[in-house]
Design an enzyme around this catalytic site. Structure first.
Site, PDB file in Angstrom:
ATOM      1  N   CYS A 118       0.773  -1.155   0.084  1.00  0.00           N
ATOM      2  CA  CYS A 118       0.081   0.112  -0.091  1.00  0.00           C
ATOM      3  C   CYS A 118       0.907   1.568  -0.326  1.00  0.00           C
ATOM      4  O   CYS A 118       1.161   1.703  -0.706  1.00  0.00           O
ATOM      5  CB  CYS A 118      -1.038  -0.012   1.187  1.00  0.00           C
ATOM      6  SG  CYS A 118      -2.097   0.968   0.855  1.00  0.00           S
ATOM      7  N   ARG A 174     -12.669   6.581  -0.460  1.00  0.00           N
ATOM      8  CA  ARG A 174     -11.426   5.607  -0.257  1.00  0.00           C
ATOM      9  C   ARG A 174     -11.587   3.973  -0.731  1.00  0.00           C
ATOM     10  O   ARG A 174     -12.860   4.045  -1.491  1.00  0.00           O
ATOM     11  CB  ARG A 174     -10.779   5.052   1.054  1.00  0.00           C
ATOM     12  CG  ARG A 174     -10.734   6.416   1.726  1.00  0.00           C
ATOM     13  CD  ARG A 174     -10.019   5.810   3.507  1.00  0.00           C
ATOM     14  NE  ARG A 174      -8.772   5.314   3.607  1.00  0.00           N
ATOM     15  CZ  ARG A 174      -7.290   5.395   3.825  1.00  0.00           C
ATOM     16  NH1 ARG A 174      -7.407   6.495   3.319  1.00  0.00           N
ATOM     17  NH2 ARG A 174      -6.780   5.047   3.649  1.00  0.00           N
ATOM     18  N   HIS A 219      -3.161  -5.558   2.239  1.00  0.00           N
ATOM     19  CA  HIS A 219      -3.312  -5.976   4.368  1.00  0.00           C
ATOM     20  C   HIS A 219      -3.917  -6.953   4.021  1.00  0.00           C
ATOM     21  O   HIS A 219      -4.075  -7.863   3.158  1.00  0.00           O
ATOM     22  CB  HIS A 219      -3.823  -5.035   4.987  1.00  0.00           C
ATOM     23  CG  HIS A 219      -3.584  -3.199   3.910  1.00  0.00           C
ATOM     24  ND1 HIS A 219      -2.408  -3.181   4.864  1.00  0.00           N
ATOM     25  CD2 HIS A 219      -3.869  -2.528   3.952  1.00  0.00           C
ATOM     26  CE1 HIS A 219      -1.661  -1.389   4.144  1.00  0.00           C
ATOM     27  NE2 HIS A 219      -3.457  -1.439   3.600  1.00  0.00           N
TER      28      HIS A 219
HETATM   29  N1  GLN Z   1      -2.059   7.005   2.514  1.00  0.00           N
HETATM   30  C1  GLN Z   1      -2.034   5.730   1.450  1.00  0.00           C
HETATM   31  C2  GLN Z   1      -3.736   5.709   1.228  1.00  0.00           C
HETATM   32  O1  GLN Z   1      -4.389   6.580   1.434  1.00  0.00           O
HETATM   33  C3  GLN Z   1      -2.128   3.968   1.857  1.00  0.00           C
HETATM   34  C4  GLN Z   1      -2.742   3.682   2.977  1.00  0.00           C
HETATM   35  C5  GLN Z   1      -2.262   3.113   3.633  1.00  0.00           C
HETATM   36  O2  GLN Z   1      -0.993   2.048   3.005  1.00  0.00           O
HETATM   37  N2  GLN Z   1      -3.038   1.915   3.875  1.00  0.00           N
HETATM   38  O3  GLN Z   1      -3.677   6.056   0.149  1.00  0.00           O
END
Ligand code: GLN
Length: 727
Positions: A571, A607, A673
């Site tokens: 990520c 998101r 993840h």
């Molecule tokens: N901050 C980054 C995003 O939101 C990565 C998030 C993460 O590593 N889960 O895209």
């Protein structure tokens, strides 16, 4: 008061009456009905509290503290309205208000994100902010988002007084951001607790420097300061000191402008100290006499499954809620105090209210329990297999159970066979939606005279906790395989550090020596001595700082990659490897090791959050992962994906092409993840095989044999649960 409000109120009251007649608890329903008719119903209902109202928010301890406050106010002779059952959205609060005609005080717990809807309407006199820990990040995004939302709520009600945990930098940052009058509470001395591995708030939100501690209690709570600017723990308006903790409870001096008073609670946990001081601060500001305060605290019995004790079949049973790593770690500490033979049963569900993502179980330090040799461990709930995998990698063999009755059935068998004594303690820890079922069953067992029923016929062998058996025959003398965990203090979201645990254990189980080197912020490492590099995901702020440090290591990393060094990046860590990524509107240069870039359409609230199943050339089984990111990544032509999203849910790199992650040389970049490697052992072994090849070439050894297979039945069972559910 308009007609809508009157109608809403009447409908809400009528539905409550109807439900009561049907013998059902009203819960959220009356509030829901009333809110459909008048979305603003709370504004009018709030006037039913003649002296005022107090809203308690925070990740851990809301229900206990709010219910305790209600008891205290009642002990002081006040009439109160309170959402005691923990229904803490607008509907739950409206329902509680609909059930009363008039009260002097309203005491409400409120969900962190819902405060923005509730406070502008209730305009409460006080908001009590207990703490903020990572919890349900799939619902909340990143902790920054919760902070912004709480600050916005407070700004909408400028007369509300904020009482907050000054020992929590995340709460202090909120207090700094708003103009509301505020009072900080906290502890002036260290409780000298053993520390856990994963904490939030490593960075100063004022200047992005690193936060340091004079002492730390647990999580990110403690006496902190920024090494680079003036952000520091605020002066404490209610300061606890001279803490004495024994199994019978905790007592503490609380100093304030009113003087110093000693208070105590029979609950012997570190977090009970914070809840106690928080409640004291509220009572002091609302002129509740100390006598009523102490009387109610002494008599407090939550009876809602939180720290609830039972005696069943001659076993002392403790039931508690834990729904995030910090709360869970505190529970493990309670279990660890009991050094004798015992049962520990962990129930983890992943229903909507729990959060669909359970990777946080990898942020819990279960390893601490591994040397409790005579503890029998059970895993239950909808994600029982994931819990069993997590425990396996902590060196604990757990048996998957149906429910708590199944635990007692097996316990009976273990006692009969002399594996456990008749009075072995039982500890049941459950998360949000898992708790009520366990709670009800234990209530019923106790009501039947503490008898649980028959011993389980389908008796499995006792699964005593065992330290992972590490064959050490070939471990003697050989140089270890070196795994570098890059920036664990900045890039460690959603249990990503669990990948390291998986890699390390899978080598140890095969008798291959391994060393994990952790490179923290401002530390450096010689990558020519490394066989596998790992970097996890991170919140935007931490990711930016990580990006800067990694840019300084760019040439070494490029040489490592071009020499076919294996690298797993998740990520945020994956995004950094591309040419650029966006931090809000700001373009951040990446390392350019991968021919790709990350853009960010819309706001960070947009998101991509979901479970997903991939097909990947690195595995014969489907790969299971969990994504939570705002950035959208686009690969240049010619760069291959790590996999293809084949489940109907989940996105992968972006909203359109269903490609997930990337592979280039021996880099695996991915949004998965989970942690990725926990349920996808083939991917873990693919990386380890590459690491062994690099190790062999570093030491001028012949190419390694293929890794011997391990028994992955537990991992594959957890994988299969998700594949079945998502296909
Ligand atoms: N901050 C980054 C995003 O939101 C990565 C998030 C993460 O590593 N889960 O895209």
């Amino acid at each position: 008061m308009g007609l809508r409000y009157t109608l809403a109120k009447a409908a809400g009251t009528a539905s409550r009456w109807g439900l009561r007649r049907l013998g059902r608890n009203a819960g959220n329903v009356p509030g829901k009905i009333a809110r459909v008719i008048d979305p603003d119903v709370l504004s009018g209902l709030g006037r039913r509290c003649s002296e005022g109202s107090i809203i308690t928010v925070g990740t851990n301890g809301k229900t206990s503290t709010n219910n305790l406050l209600a008891d205290i106010f009642e002990a002081a002779g006040k009439t109160v309205v309170c959402n005691r059952s923990g229904a803490n959205l607008t509907e739950g609060i409206a329902s509680a208000l609909l059930q009363t005609k008039q009260a002097q005080w309203g005491l409400f717990e409120c969900d962190e994100l819902w405060l923005a809807l509730v406070l502008p309407r209730l305009k409460s006199d006080y908001v009590l902010l207990l703490n903020l820990f990572r919890d349900q990040l799939d619902r909340c995004g990143e902790i920054d988002r919760i902070q912004t939302s709480i600050a916005g709520a407070l700004a909408s009600s400028p007369d509300t007084v904020l009482i907050y945990n000054g020992d929590d930098p995340l709460c202090a940052a909120i207090a700094n951001a708003v103009d509301n009058r505020s009072y900080a509470f906290g502890l002036e001395e260290s409780m000298e607790l053993a520390q856990n591995t994963v904490t939030d708030a490593q960075m100063c939100q004022q200047c992005n420097g690193m936060i340091r501690y004079r002492y730390r209690q647990y999580g990110q709570l403690g006496d902190y300061y920024c090494e680079q600017c003036d952000f520091a723990r605020p002066p404490l308006a209610f300061a606890g000191s001279h803490i004495s903790m024994s199994p019978r409870g905790v007592s503490v001096d609380v100093r304030s402008s009113q003087g110093c008073e000693r208070v105590s609670t029979p609950q012997a946990t570190p977090y009970a100290v914070y809840n106690l001081i928080a409640a004291y601060a509220v009572c002091s500001l609302t002129d509740i006499p100390l006598g009523a305060f102490q009387k109610a605290v002494d008599a407090f019995n939550p009876r809602n499954g939180r720290l609830q004790r039972y005696c069943i079949d001659g076993h002392d049973v403790l039931l508690n809620l834990a729904k995030n790593p910090t709360g869970f770690n505190q529970n493990l500490k309670i279990i660890e105090v009991d050094r004798g033979p015992k049962v520990a049963a962990f129930f983890i569900n992943d229903n909507l209210a729990d959060g669909r993502d359970i990777s946080w179980i990898w942020d819990i330090d279960f390893e601490e329990l591994a040397d409790h040799q005579d503890t029998v461990v059970f895993a239950g709930g909808t994600r029982a297999h994931d819990v069993a995998v997590r425990l396996k990698y902590a060196g604990i063999r757990a048996t998957v159970v149906e429910d708590i009755a199944d635990v007692f059935g097996r316990l009976k068998g273990l006692v009969e066979r002399g594996v456990l004594p008749e009075d072995a303690g039982v500890y049941a820890i459950a998360n949000y939606t898992a708790l009520p079922t366990v709670h009800r069953s234990l209530d019923a067992m106790e009501a039947h005279g503490g008898e649980s029923g028959e011993a389980s016929r389908d008796m499995q062998p006792a699964s005593l906790s065992t330290k992972a058996t590490e064959s050490d025959a070939s471990m003697q003398g050989e140089a270890p395989v070196v795994i570098a965990h890059v920036l664990p203090d900045l890039l460690n979201l959603y249990g990503d550090g669990g990948n390291i645990r998986v890699l390390e254990q899978r080598l140890k189980w095969r008798g291959i020596p391994v060393e994990v080197r952790r490179i923290h912020h401002n530390e450096s490492i010689d990558l020519t001595e490394v066989d596998l590099v790992f970097m996890g995901g991170g919140p935007d702020r931490e990711q930016k700082l990580a990006s800067e440090q990694l840019l300084a290591m760019r040439d070494d990393l490029a040489a490592y990659v071009e020499a076919d060094g294996p690298l797993l990046a998740i990520c945020g860590g994956y995004q950094i490897l591309g040419r650029q990524w966006l931090w809000g509107d700001e373009l951040v240069p990446g390392l350019g090791l991968l021919a790709m870039e990350t853009r960010r359409p819309g706001t960070s609230a947009d998101r991509l959050i979901d479970n997903m199943v991939l097909e990947s050339p690195l595995a014969t089984h489907p790969v299971v992962g969990y994504e939570n990111h705002a950035g959208r990544t686009y690969l240049d032509k010619g760069l291959e994906g790590f996999g293809r999203v084949v489940s109907s849910c989940g996105h992968g790199n972006n909203d359109t092409d269903r490609i997930e992650g990337t592979r280039y040389r021996n880099i695996v970049g991915t949004y998965s993840h989970g942690p990725l490697l926990s349920k996808n052992p083939e991917v873990a072994d693919w990386l380890l095989q590459r690491a062994l090849e690099r190790w062999a070439s570093r030491y001028g050894q012949p190419a390694p044999q293929p890794l011997e297979p391990l028994d992955d039945s537990e991992e594959l069972a957890a994988n299969a649960v998700m594949v079945k559910r998502l296909s």
